[in-house]
Design a protein around this motif. Structure first.
Motif, PDB file in Angstrom:
ATOM      1  N   THR A  16       1.176  -0.623  -0.091  1.00 19.06           N
ATOM      2  CA  THR A  16       0.060   0.146   0.262  1.00 19.06           C
ATOM      3  C   THR A  16       1.051   0.733   0.010  1.00 19.06           C
ATOM      4  O   THR A  16       1.756   1.222   0.253  1.00 19.06           O
ATOM      5  N   ARG A  17       0.286   2.136  -0.095  1.00 14.79           N
ATOM      6  CA  ARG A  17       0.638   3.540   0.129  1.00 14.79           C
ATOM      7  C   ARG A  17       0.273   4.482   0.805  1.00 14.79           C
ATOM      8  O   ARG A  17      -1.047   5.014   1.755  1.00 14.79           O
ATOM      9  N   TYR A  18       0.859   5.396   2.203  1.00 14.68           N
ATOM     10  CA  TYR A  18       0.405   5.932   3.078  1.00 14.68           C
ATOM     11  C   TYR A  18      -0.228   7.002   1.955  1.00 14.68           C
ATOM     12  O   TYR A  18      -0.207   7.637   1.195  1.00 14.68           O
ATOM     13  N   ARG A  42      -6.682   5.600   1.715  1.00 13.76           N
ATOM     14  CA  ARG A  42      -7.208   5.267   3.260  1.00 13.76           C
ATOM     15  C   ARG A  42      -7.848   4.229   2.991  1.00 13.76           C
ATOM     16  O   ARG A  42      -8.159   3.370   4.138  1.00 13.76           O
ATOM     17  N   GLN A  43      -9.351   4.176   3.174  1.00 18.25           N
ATOM     18  CA  GLN A  43     -10.519   3.743   3.489  1.00 18.25           C
ATOM     19  C   GLN A  43     -10.157   1.950   2.682  1.00 18.25           C
ATOM     20  O   GLN A  43     -11.131   1.132   2.897  1.00 18.25           O
ATOM     21  N   GLY A  70       5.333   8.430   3.039  1.00 17.10           N
ATOM     22  CA  GLY A  70       5.086   8.087   4.704  1.00 17.10           C
ATOM     23  C   GLY A  70       6.539   7.833   5.783  1.00 17.10           C
ATOM     24  O   GLY A  70       7.335   8.102   4.700  1.00 17.10           O
ATOM     25  N   ASN A  71       6.066   7.211   6.494  1.00 16.56           N
ATOM     26  CA  ASN A  71       7.536   6.729   7.434  1.00 16.56           C
ATOM     27  C   ASN A  71       6.355   5.889   8.100  1.00 16.56           C
ATOM     28  O   ASN A  71       4.678   5.399   8.351  1.00 16.56           O
ATOM     29  N   TYR A  72       7.679   5.122   8.875  1.00 11.10           N
ATOM     30  CA  TYR A  72       7.026   3.990   9.981  1.00 11.10           C
ATOM     31  C   TYR A  72       5.866   4.449  10.709  1.00 11.10           C
ATOM     32  O   TYR A  72       4.758   4.175  11.342  1.00 11.10           O
ATOM     33  N   GLN A  73       6.187   5.889  11.957  1.00 13.79           N
ATOM     34  CA  GLN A  73       4.866   6.639  12.302  1.00 13.79           C
ATOM     35  C   GLN A  73       4.289   7.153  12.002  1.00 13.79           C
ATOM     36  O   GLN A  73       3.099   6.689  12.764  1.00 13.79           O
ATOM     37  N   LEU A  74       4.079   7.388  10.522  1.00 14.35           N
ATOM     38  CA  LEU A  74       2.715   7.867   9.865  1.00 14.35           C
ATOM     39  C   LEU A  74       1.896   6.831  10.090  1.00 14.35           C
ATOM     40  O   LEU A  74       1.279   6.546  10.554  1.00 14.35           O
ATOM     41  N   MET A  75       2.864   5.352   9.678  1.00 11.89           N
ATOM     42  CA  MET A  75       2.313   4.306   9.322  1.00 11.89           C
ATOM     43  C   MET A  75       1.487   3.661  10.600  1.00 11.89           C
ATOM     44  O   MET A  75       0.355   3.178  10.625  1.00 11.89           O
ATOM     45  N   TRP A  78      -1.809   5.977  11.906  1.00 10.21           N
ATOM     46  CA  TRP A  78      -2.837   5.804  10.710  1.00 10.21           C
ATOM     47  C   TRP A  78      -3.104   4.581  11.030  1.00 10.21           C
ATOM     48  O   TRP A  78      -4.344   4.205  11.882  1.00 10.21           O
ATOM     49  N   LEU A  79      -2.529   3.572  10.827  1.00 12.36           N
ATOM     50  CA  LEU A  79      -2.976   1.627  10.981  1.00 12.36           C
ATOM     51  C   LEU A  79      -3.352   1.202  12.253  1.00 12.36           C
ATOM     52  O   LEU A  79      -3.580  -0.032  12.724  1.00 12.36           O
ATOM     53  N   GLY A  80      -2.602   1.552  13.527  1.00 11.11           N
ATOM     54  CA  GLY A  80      -1.393   1.221  15.040  1.00 11.11           C
ATOM     55  C   GLY A  80      -0.434   0.173  14.932  1.00 11.11           C
ATOM     56  O   GLY A  80       0.443   0.459  13.856  1.00 11.11           O
ATOM     57  N   ASP A  81      -0.178   0.120  16.383  1.00  9.79           N
ATOM     58  CA  ASP A  81       1.115  -0.192  16.333  1.00  9.79           C
ATOM     59  C   ASP A  81       0.745  -1.925  16.516  1.00  9.79           C
ATOM     60  O   ASP A  81       2.211  -2.468  16.889  1.00  9.79           O
ATOM     61  N   ASP A  82       0.127  -2.310  16.075  1.00  9.64           N
ATOM     62  CA  ASP A  82       0.097  -3.783  15.987  1.00  9.64           C
ATOM     63  C   ASP A  82       0.420  -4.934  14.489  1.00  9.64           C
ATOM     64  O   ASP A  82       0.130  -5.680  14.671  1.00  9.64           O
ATOM     65  N   LEU A  83       0.649  -3.871  14.094  1.00  8.64           N
ATOM     66  CA  LEU A  83       0.730  -4.607  12.484  1.00  8.64           C
ATOM     67  C   LEU A  83       2.713  -4.924  12.630  1.00  8.64           C
ATOM     68  O   LEU A  83       3.053  -4.218  12.605  1.00  8.64           O
TER      69      LEU A  83
END
Length: 210
Positions: A16-18, A42-43, A70-75, A78-83
């Motif tokens: 995907t892309r940010y 995003r959707q 984007g970057n790791y923190q932006l991801m 957006w999507l949470g830290d459990d991925l």
């Protein structure tokens, strides 16, 4: 800091892309505007993740998100830290897919599938079918109606499948099949599905969005 990747024998990679306005879904900007096109990215990413999470409830898999922009923190924001996240790296689409497959095999995966987020028809049933086909075939492909493919799965590395391909054209699927024939590897084709890339494709997304 990227999390260490725990690889299962069956591994799924999501490309995907940010969703930064003006840098994603650019062919849809004339219809949706820059912000609207980014919101669609995003959707569709979030929708695809829901399908993968549904698969993970019934099938033993590991999975990761490989992103551009984007970057790791932006991801994470957006999507949470459990991925599990990893950048796609440099090069054309073939180089990026080939590299991600190689890393997955080196980490212990035996059956690896890559999908994008442009095809809302991908669901847990399609993904289950794809992994099942890798028990009896070397290569599984999900044909896209536009001549590309929405899914590629392999049970061992075939780097030749990712070179000399005219990425982004209607020739991608046929060129890939031609290479597979030359390599004498067995192929399974999934049902064809529609991508959402152009304004005329937006009706397809309307059928799936929640």
């Amino acid at each position: 800091m990227l999390k260490l990747l725990e690889i299962h024998q069956q591994h799924l990679i999501i490309f995907t892309r940010y969703p930064e306005p003006g840098k994603t879904k650019t062919r849809l900007i004339p219809a949706l505007g820059a912000v609207g096109a980014a919101n669609l990215q995003r959707q569709m990413t979030e929708y695809t993740l829901l399908q993968v999470q549904a698969l993970a409830k019934t099938t033993p898999i590991s999975w990761e998100v490989r992103f551009t922009g984007g970057n790791y923190q932006l991801m994470v924001d957006w999507l949470g830290d459990d991925l599990l996240y990893h950048t796609q790296g440099e090069g054309n689409l073939g180089s990026r897919m080939g590299r991600s497959l190689t890393l997955a095999y080196k980490s212990g995966a035996q059956k690896v599938i890559i999908i994008g987020v442009d095809c809302p028809g991908i669901n847990a049933h399609i993904l289950t079918q794809a992994f099942e086909q890798l028990h009896t075939h070397d290569l599984v492909l999900g044909p896209a109606i536009d001549g590309g493919y929405y899914l590629i799965g392999l049970c061992r590395p075939f780097p030749e499948l990712f070179v000399n391909i005219d990425w982004g054209t209607s020739q991608v699927l046929q060129q890939t099949l031609n290479i597979a024939q030359q390599l004498k590897i067995s192929v399974s084709l999934l049902p064809p599905l529609a991508d959402v890339d152009l304004p005329e494709d937006l009706a397809t997304w309307e059928q799936y969005k929640v």
